[in-house]
Write an enzyme that holds these catalytic residues in place. Structure first.
Site, PDB file in Angstrom:
ATOM      1  N   CYS D 149      -2.894   9.151   4.155  1.00  0.00           N
ATOM      2  CA  CYS D 149      -3.799   8.188   3.538  1.00  0.00           C
ATOM      3  C   CYS D 149      -3.460   7.982   2.063  1.00  0.00           C
ATOM      4  CB  CYS D 149      -5.243   8.634   3.717  1.00  0.00           C
ATOM      5  SG  CYS D 149      -5.575  10.336   3.214  1.00  0.00           S
ATOM      6  N   TYR D 150      -3.396   9.081   1.316  1.00  0.00           N
ATOM      7  CA  TYR D 150      -3.058   8.958  -0.109  1.00  0.00           C
ATOM      8  C   TYR D 150      -1.691   8.299  -0.277  1.00  0.00           C
ATOM      9  CZ  TYR D 150      -6.717  12.316  -1.644  1.00  0.00           C
ATOM     10  OH  TYR D 150      -7.897  12.951  -1.941  1.00  0.00           O
TER      11      TYR D 150
END
Lengths: 344, 344, 344, 344
Positions: D149-150
């Site tokens: 996600c990051y």
């Protein structure tokens, strides 16, 4: 008992300051005043507040000054300046919560605030009230300019590193996050619950006024001009600031040198520096006048990373104002500021 | 100085009690103990907490009892009972935070808690610690059974109405809402942030144990058996209880009679009854030991509606425990409990 | 494709309605209009909204009417009435989101809303749009009065019980809790993040307008006048309503009779009644057009307790409006409303 | 219809992926499976979820593989690897949500994850599924490694700047903030509501695994090794990531060059780059598969500052997985991903 007044008591900063003064064993509040709510009970705006039974005064400066030993001004900038000019005519101490008296250089103020300053004389006389750095000058000040919230957190975090020449001055990034009380009690879409809740944003990127205040003080630490990247963000919480600060360390800097620089704060009642690698959370300072700093070194990037937290309404505003009052009146610096974090 | 100990200091109730005791001018904390964290610093669990530097003791009862004037037990029910039985052998005062000593009738306890009670003798001796109702008995108690959080709010709201025969006893509905600290520090899916945030639910509908405690005390007020509908709900906040209470008023009851019944609390330091039609919010009691009640009459339905708020960790737990300690030791009942609401 | 317009698209109800219409496979949005923001892009107010690229129209009724098959009015009451009177001159269908056309009796409207109604004729013609109860009438309606949010939840929960004569009509208590979107997008201190967050309150106790709408419909279910205690509260969340409803059940009522009454909804696409004793949470309907009801009997008090949840912006506003549009245009009633709860 | 299965459907990533697949017009879900909850209805864990009526399968790989065209693995790393090795024996497509197949260099994986990789062969074969960068390779992949996600947010923000040689590679700071769903459904004190609410913290400073994934991809953009400062923080919200990214721009870089670099995304359905100086908020992507980037230049510091947002569960997990499935099966890349932000 010190007779204290708060002008502009109904904003969030004023209300929190009043709460702290009410709990201070050496203070008697003699006036809480307001432009918009004079004549109303403070408790109508803030039910349950310990000052709830106070009737708000009009902002009648001679009247307030004559009954006070110290007056706190918690007004918007500009309005604060005019009020302080009037208050200065009386033999009282003044602690101003606005940005109006925080600057060494009137031009910097006028550039960042976009208004003309009405008294360069008082600007020169006022002392910058970062308690841990300017204790001696504050003790003798007639006017203390209480620092900004973001700035208190940033300056205390970086001062020892710059003072000891441990970081590259062109590499400083301050990524700051604040609770919504920092935006004040005024109404706007930006503070509507449904716009803030479950969201997060940066604001005033590259243009926040606190940048200039941080740079002024860090410049003194480094003994040369400092320019920083400072980005404020809005957290969906009421109170608290966390700043994540990045800087390239100077070549060869050791852990011991960093620890030694931060030892500057070892006898400070309100500053805690954690051992290397431990990082603080906002809830550890909510409700207290504390600053907690954690730091680590990224060996891969040669960056020093500092994470610091304060309660924006206490160490970032009302608490530091009380700390400065304690210094100005020769009281124990911690008087009235003993509450730890609420935590829950 | 009163020497005070907290057994089970690391749960949310224990931690808040420790915070309040730490700020009490007449108390010295001599021991904070824990089953699971003995040997650790309190500040490792609760960074920033004013008791952060305490090292947690093991729960060695003789050792704790011998150095204490008062011991607070903040343990799960059952465990609390066993601990109090041991503590009772020493010449100390005991304030128990669990449900174990709150009942007049051992059968009611055993029915609602589903366990056998280990000491009917001590159950009989213990005094129910609702400070405003049982001040005299508390003063002389060896064991004070600190009331439940929901129950404190409900009983104080309804007691004057029943005592004065103003409402129909078969019509009482208590719709209660609590913050998540009320669920304690234990882990379960029900307290995962992502399950609580932006949601709301009822739980233990018709079956919550506090029902029986409320009924016991309201029965005394009415001088006859009382059965109530009590529904707890979980608010996505940390602290605070609001209860909305409905009852049909007796025919012909006047506003004056209601006001007169609530005048029972007119000299109480911690109970405020608002004028008819004004209603309190949770934030007006967050951080304080206060109870605030509002009420109104629905002329169309003949219902009396009472809205009351407390901080579940303070008046609903640690604060009332300190209030009871003050009563038991002859101190000013408000000692250590002067903080108003934080509000922000 | 049905050509749909929303007048008053920039309030929270209008914006959510626009979002749902945008995702509807049988709808083309032809106009989103606004009094205050005409000429701006919708996405300037609601960045990321699927209608972001729409330019907001002025509220030019002939222009909007001529290009639309259906017009939704999402305006304040009063303003809505005037707009509907104008829209009614065109051969279009109208779904009004305000309270202006929900009443059978003009006097009840004028009493609770405190304003004169401008068209008793249209008030009589309009159909009350509670989809599950008035499907047939809605199908043929020119003007559908979309129900209130609290009322949808309360009426669906109680209608089967009253219709089947299972509860005492004088004993109904509706304790309702809503997220802040229910208060709308307008600014006031009451919706400032710092006033709502970590707090909870009741408001308009005994006086909320939805009371009269609930009573009107429940009266039809019971075939006699019904008066209820209805208390709304403000939850520190964005979306969702939970209502906890109490009523004494008629003597001898069995579980089977209750289950049988609720079987009325067994083929409804948007109503779920849980088995006895299971209770719903708000997060189970957030983002969906569903109503979920749970119920139990308190054998000790003879109360029937119903807990029901809806998303106030969907089944309580925009979703039910789309459901009504589907009925009015002969589409599958679930078209465009298939999203389940977001849950996370 | 594509027959799709999710292994590990009960975690937050799996549940959100199931929600998106359920709404996809070209997909039939044939199996949702779970290690811990097999045999239970999905709706018992996630009431109101559109897949609520599915009965959870055991993780019987041959059974699942034989009925599926595509299998999504949403398991912890390590477990995911073992499962993919088994799935690879069947003629199906695999989209893995873990970190197990994201790396070019097995040593990097083993260093950052601290475990041995069980199949260097499959690691080599798998395609890194950042849809916007590797569309062609994904189309032909048997195994797609869905990005973190990051990392999705960081890589998309920085790739065009590095590819066009606009920033100093040694100066990159990524200050990332995520909602709590990013921490998963597992229980720990760190996700207890009372520990997260009203607080904020940094975690895994200098040591988060996504650092290595970001560096791998940015290195390809720059055509040389890249090392970054990456600091994740935990926001008290459920969904969403905002990253504030700092880098010194190369001397003489113009606004046009930056705009031109970001024009790379001009025809991307899910990437929006705002005009210079405008910054996105998390709520503008909550519920959608979008990435929104804002940027500005700090002329005083020569820094380029980029602020980017995604929904961590959608573009950061399940949504990008569906986007990759669309690419792998030759569907319209936006199929099933048309929802805009919920906004409210």
């Amino acid at each position: 008992m010190i007779k204290a007044s708060v002008i502009g008591a109904t904003g969030y900063v004023g209300a929190e300051l009043a709460r702290l003064l009410h709990g201070h064993p050496g203070v008697e509040i003699v006036s809480l005043s307001s432009k918009n709510y004079a004549g109303q009970k403070f408790g109508e705006l803030y039910p349950g507040h310990p000052c709830g039974s106070f009737v708000l005064d009009t902002i009648d400066i001679p009247n307030i000054a004559q009954k006070s030993d110290v007056v706190f001004t918690a007004l918007p900038h500009g309005a604060s300046c005019e009020t302080v000019i009037e208050l200065d005519k009386f033999d009282i101490r003044i602690i101003d919560m606005s940005g109006d008296f925080r600057y060494d250089d009137i031009n910097i103020y006028e550039k960042w605030y976009g208004v003309e300053h009405k008294s360069e004389k008082l600007l020169k006389e006022a002392v910058y009230g970062l308690s841990e750095l300017y204790r001696e000058q504050i003790a003798g000040a007639k006017i203390t300019a209480n620092p900004g919230c973001y700035t208190t957190c940033a300056i205390l975090s970086l001062y020892p590193l710059l003072e000891n020449n441990l970081i590259e001055i062109g590499s400083i990034v301050i990524d700051a996050k604040s609770g919504v009380t920092g935006a004040g009690r005024g109404l706007s879409e930006a503070v509507h619950f449904c716009e803030v809740d479950e969201s997060f944003k940066a604001y005033k990127v590259t243009g926040h006024r606190h940048t200039s205040e941080i740079e002024q003080e860090l410049g003194k630490a480094a003994n040369e001009d400092i320019i920083v990247d400072f980005t404020p963000h809005l957290l969906p919480i009421k109170r608290g600031i966390l700043e994540t600060i990045y800087a390239k360390h100077k070549s060869g800097v050791t852990d011991e040198e960093i620890a030694s620089a931060y030892a500057k704060y070892s006898s400070e009642p309100f500053v805690t520096v954690l051992e290397k690698g431990k990082m603080p959370e906002i809830k550890s300072v909510t409700g207290s006048n504390s600053v907690i700093c954690g730091y680590t070194i990224n060996k891969r990037t040669n960056s020093l990373i500092v994470v610091s937290v304060i309660d924006n309404l206490i160490k970032g505003a009302g608490g530091q104002a009380v700390q400065n009052m304690n210094i100005m009146f020769g009281l124990d610096e911690s008087a009235g500021l003993c509450a730890g974090a609420w935590y829950l």
